[in-house]
Design an enzyme around this catalytic site. Sequence first.
Site: not given
Ligand code: MTE
Ligand code: MOS
Length: 807
Positions: A319, A721
């Site tokens: 990535r 992200e």
């Molecule tokens: N938001 C919160 N509040 N807590 C989290 O741990 N993780 C992030 C993001 N937002 C996270 C977050 C990461 S690394 C990812 S990959 C995505 O949320 C995962 O969730 P989604 O695929 O539902 O967006």
């Molecule tokens: Mo998010 S780094 O893809 O869990």
Amino acid sequence: MTALSDRPPGATVGIPIEHEAAALHVTGEALYTDDLVPHTKNVLHAWPVQAPHAHALVTRLETAPAYDVPGVVRVLTAADVPGHNEAGVKGDEPLFPSEVMFWGHAICWVLAETLEAARLGAAAVVVDYEPLPSVITLAEAIEQGSFQGGQPTITRGDVEAGLAASAHVFSGELELAGQEHFYLETHCSLAQVGDDGSLFVQSSTQHPSETQEIVAEVLGIHSHQVVVQCLRMGGGFGGKEMQPHGFAAIAALGARLTGRPVRLRLNRTQDITMSGKRHGFHAQWRVGFDPDGMLQALDVTLTSDGGWSLDLSEPVMARALCHVDNAYWIPHVRANGRIAKTHKTSQTAFRGFGGPQGMLVIEDILGRCAPLLGLDPADLRSRNLYRDGHTTPYGQPVRHAERLSRTWEQVRADSDFAARTAAIEAFNAEHEHVKRGLAITPVKFGIAFNFTAFNQAGALVHVYKDGSVLINHGGTEMGQGLHTKMLQVAATTLGVPLAKVRLAPTRTDKVPNTSATAASSGADLNGGAIKNACEQILDRLRPVAAKVTGVPEAEVRFVDGVVAGVSWDEIVRLAYFDRIQLWAAGYFRTSGLHWDSSTMTGEPFKYFAYGVAAAEVEVDGFTGAYRTRRVDIVHDVGDSLSPLVDLGQIEGAFVQGVGWLTLEDLRWDDGDGESRGRLATQAASTYKLPSFSEMPEVFNVSLLRNAAEDGAVYGSKAVGEPPLMLAFSVREALRQAAAAFGPRGVSVALASPATPEAVFWALDAARAGRDASPPEGYPGDVPEQPEGPPLRPRSERAQHELEDLDA
Ligand code: MTE
Ligand code: MOS
């Protein structure tokens, strides 16, 4: 629009509602895995024996003394493993190691009636070590050729020819730091054994299916004998994508051997010293521009610090390589990647998954080269943005590239960019010791797992006879609001009020073979699966509704739980008596993806998420201390599924990115003393996290309008992200403010993280009209350094070589 993206009128998606568990979060009623312990009888507590060496052989392990400690019930060692002594998926992570690979590595675990007894038991275990030479820093690893995993390359065009034909060629280096996840809830598992020897493991995990697989592997049983449930996480941020498995396996093994529930929850110091972090990277580059500042060629080698085992380092590198272009068209590219093997925690996924590291490299290059090209950095960036018809270096068309310039222009307008740039120039001319900087940076981030097979999801939707709906899906909730969005998707597809739908915790016996909730694609994938399940149920209800209402089958559509004056509840009731199946399993796979990891080409992403941020900072010339005065963001979430959730994600990701780039400073002891390899920043006291005081004083966030995405559920885009990388704007603003202390045209090197200390060294160098390289060995024309504290930047990350090879 497609059947997937088409949004019905009156949809529940798109309504700004609060997080489904917001009230529980703020009242403390929300249950996290460890909160189950007081409700569970006879629980044993686990404590690790952590090695005090970066690299060593275990020459003696004596557990007997632990049993003399009152309350100690069992010590778990490698000899107890009935299956495979392996905590990872790459075969390089023994659960109980005989060779210590990092400071803090757990050698064995003690189970006891109380946590304190387990701690004392662990202290009583006798371990002898034979220390071995260790590799701690990236520089050491590169020098010693200590690498692991594949070394992929993305190539397009002819880099050497591109550089040769460029009017300006620059080269340089950047070392950028990793980051600790610092989720509020540390790693936690609670395992219970059933009467048939099956295991029920509650775990704070982003990937319950993989936790299940590892538990089964370690115990030497089948997956169907292990159920993993994740209630919710108090943050994951990628840190619970692969790291929870070993901890869950320890708890499960303990439960299996003692017949009692076993709880393993790491305290903060254990978590920070044992679990993986964001990868730090080193980048070495050459870049070519034409006379107008248009990027011609980029030759870059990225080396990530993988730590002691591979974990997710290979996909993280993939990535990173797929994002070194960020939002810019570069005709000739060669991007090499390699993963260093060091005696540190096994670095892992962290929000952005390598994307931020790759993108930081090109932003650093543009920030450093703009003054040398005589261009304003904002201008250099905007003229190089992708346009329609461009493709990425790995061959994927940049669809909707026009959104980049649209977003850019909107941020410029919303932030009053031109007028403020002029005002800052005037301010800086009037202030000798305080300078301001205003920078604007773009984000383009690919959505989908590079590994095509992960782009599938399942859901289970039950409609009960009373018309109420219970949904279950393969995604996990870590605060990101996935469950909120899934409730909205189900209510939208069925056409019922939100209050009719409830969501049950994620479990592997409800939806099997799930992917990690990661790559920001949780809503895309699980939303697709829930929509599919709901559509199956609707299709079965249609004939019933048609018979009752006279509405033609094809036109039956519930709005707010009513069709032609007849209620959803009534139709459901009649359907039950008609013997219609009222529940369904849904499935979704993302279409149109392909990726060849051997050539590093293909179309691995379903679409790109775009965003632009403008940030203004003020820097103090005596200390390098700074504050963020204002940030303006416009971000593309497609047609939002849940606007309040999305705004929260953008704000949170941005602030987390600012933490990574400007505050958070992981320091390992890389000296030759006894504590070589020990993480020095083991707590919030030494590891500085962003807090309210680091919030921008003015923080304007808006969603890009008219941005429906026809490749995703109800026209939305992933958000988890991508906004993290909007924080580049703050780093570039700091660089510009530092530059303002010196004469025009100086290229300012800035260490990452750009802590006040690093900013001070950068502005101090700018004042002297030079790069922020250390004074030692600097060419003779550099002004005398004043007496006093050593001028060598403490962080060697600022060491760059930068020369205009043709100038
Ligand atoms: N938001 C919160 N509040 N807590 C989290 O741990 N993780 C992030 C993001 N937002 C996270 C977050 C990461 S690394 C990812 S990959 C995505 O949320 C995962 O969730 P989604 O695929 O539902 O967006
Ligand atoms: Mo998010 S780094 O893809 O869990």
